[in-house]
Write a protein that holds these residues in place. Sequence first.
Motif, PDB file in Angstrom:
ATOM      1  N   ALA A 205       1.072  -0.978   0.008  1.00 52.73           N
ATOM      2  CA  ALA A 205      -0.040   0.130  -0.162  1.00 52.73           C
ATOM      3  C   ALA A 205       0.747   0.918  -0.055  1.00 52.73           C
ATOM      4  O   ALA A 205       1.611   1.099   0.787  1.00 52.73           O
ATOM      5  CB  ALA A 205      -1.003   0.151   1.248  1.00 52.73           C
TER       6      ALA A 205
ATOM      7  N   VAL B 135       1.471   4.880   0.412  1.00 55.52           N
ATOM      8  CA  VAL B 135       0.991   5.835   1.435  1.00 55.52           C
ATOM      9  C   VAL B 135       1.664   7.562   0.407  1.00 55.52           C
ATOM     10  O   VAL B 135       3.106   7.233   0.857  1.00 55.52           O
ATOM     11  CB  VAL B 135       0.543   5.389   2.449  1.00 55.52           C
ATOM     12  N   ASN B 136       0.870   8.551   0.876  1.00 52.24           N
ATOM     13  CA  ASN B 136       1.273   9.826   0.714  1.00 52.24           C
ATOM     14  C   ASN B 136       0.857  10.414   2.863  1.00 52.24           C
ATOM     15  O   ASN B 136       1.140  12.044   2.274  1.00 52.24           O
ATOM     16  CB  ASN B 136       0.977  10.464   0.019  1.00 52.24           C
TER      17      ASN B 136
ATOM     18  N   THR C 185      -2.188  11.349   2.902  1.00 55.29           N
ATOM     19  CA  THR C 185      -2.788  12.412   2.688  1.00 55.29           C
ATOM     20  C   THR C 185      -4.529  11.263   3.479  1.00 55.29           C
ATOM     21  O   THR C 185      -4.162  10.104   3.089  1.00 55.29           O
ATOM     22  CB  THR C 185      -3.469  12.442   0.939  1.00 55.29           C
TER      23      THR C 185
ATOM     24  N   SER D 150      -4.888   7.966   0.965  1.00 56.48           N
ATOM     25  CA  SER D 150      -3.598   6.906   1.074  1.00 56.48           C
ATOM     26  C   SER D 150      -4.552   6.717   2.805  1.00 56.48           C
ATOM     27  O   SER D 150      -3.859   4.987   2.397  1.00 56.48           O
ATOM     28  CB  SER D 150      -3.140   7.700   1.300  1.00 56.48           C
TER      29      SER D 150
ATOM     30  N   ALA E  80      -7.521   4.367   1.926  1.00 61.10           N
ATOM     31  CA  ALA E  80      -6.301   2.660   0.978  1.00 61.10           C
ATOM     32  C   ALA E  80      -5.811   2.509   2.362  1.00 61.10           C
ATOM     33  O   ALA E  80      -5.816   1.032   1.988  1.00 61.10           O
ATOM     34  CB  ALA E  80      -5.821   3.563   0.123  1.00 61.10           C
TER      35      ALA E  80
ATOM     36  N   TYR F 202       6.210   4.435   1.503  1.00 63.78           N
ATOM     37  CA  TYR F 202       5.836   6.082   1.136  1.00 63.78           C
ATOM     38  C   TYR F 202       7.167   6.132   1.179  1.00 63.78           C
ATOM     39  O   TYR F 202       8.485   6.009   1.170  1.00 63.78           O
ATOM     40  CB  TYR F 202       5.976   6.452   2.465  1.00 63.78           C
TER      41      TYR F 202
ATOM     42  N   MET G 297      -4.127   1.216  -3.628  1.00 63.75           N
ATOM     43  CA  MET G 297      -3.627   2.443  -4.168  1.00 63.75           C
ATOM     44  C   MET G 297      -5.378   2.980  -3.823  1.00 63.75           C
ATOM     45  O   MET G 297      -6.097   3.163  -4.243  1.00 63.75           O
ATOM     46  CB  MET G 297      -3.073   3.123  -5.453  1.00 63.75           C
ATOM     47  N   GLY G 298      -5.377   4.586  -3.161  1.00 65.63           N
ATOM     48  CA  GLY G 298      -6.267   5.442  -2.458  1.00 65.63           C
ATOM     49  C   GLY G 298      -6.810   6.104  -4.378  1.00 65.63           C
ATOM     50  O   GLY G 298      -6.297   6.644  -5.084  1.00 65.63           O
TER      51      GLY G 298
ATOM     52  N   GLU H  31     -12.145   7.486  -2.214  1.00 67.21           N
ATOM     53  CA  GLU H  31     -11.707   7.651  -1.001  1.00 67.21           C
ATOM     54  C   GLU H  31     -12.486   8.015   0.282  1.00 67.21           C
ATOM     55  O   GLU H  31     -12.615   7.391   1.046  1.00 67.21           O
ATOM     56  CB  GLU H  31     -11.744   9.555  -0.979  1.00 67.21           C
TER      57      GLU H  31
END
Length: 189
Positions: free
Chosen positions: A6, A8-9, A11, A14, A17, A36, A109-110, A141
């Motif tokens: 997964a 991620v960032n 947000t 993410s 997700a 990340y 992923m989101g 989302e």
Amino acid sequence: MRTIVAPVNFTSISANAARYAADLALAAQAELHLYYVLQLPVTVAEFPVTDYVFEEMQEAGAQGLEELSAELKSRTSGKVNIFTHMEVGTVESRIEEFCAHKKPFVVVMGASGDTLERALTGGNLTAAIRRLPYPLIVVPETAVFSQIHKIVLACDLNDISGGIPVKPAFLKELRDNFGASIEVLNVDN
């Protein structure tokens, strides 16, 4: 053991997700890798990154991964092995390299946007769809994981000889793992 990746960032999209991925990992008895990528500005001339700024960015990324990991461990009652990874570079190439190393069962992923078309115009998501040779679950989302009961494979039956976008072994594993049915939907161009 199955592996779920997964990216991620940090947000809200993410993070949702990642929650979805954790719930999927619990249901599929898989391990979860939160990934990340610390992406530096495109041109250092416009925004010089001093050692101090870079260390702060790394520290913030590590803290974000730690907090998200703790939330997901609590969410899954500690039943999912969750690993965190952080690398520096461009998102698209790093995700591709990481997945080539981990060979995930699935990547989660989101996606933002209120329509599929808007969701698919996101840079990193579009790159993942085009470049990753692994199954990709795109999580809207507001989506929440629920047990998989039905798998629908959309394809053009007149052009099935060109291949389907998902390996049959993956579909069989999903079907067997979740006790789901598989339906083929003929999409006529």
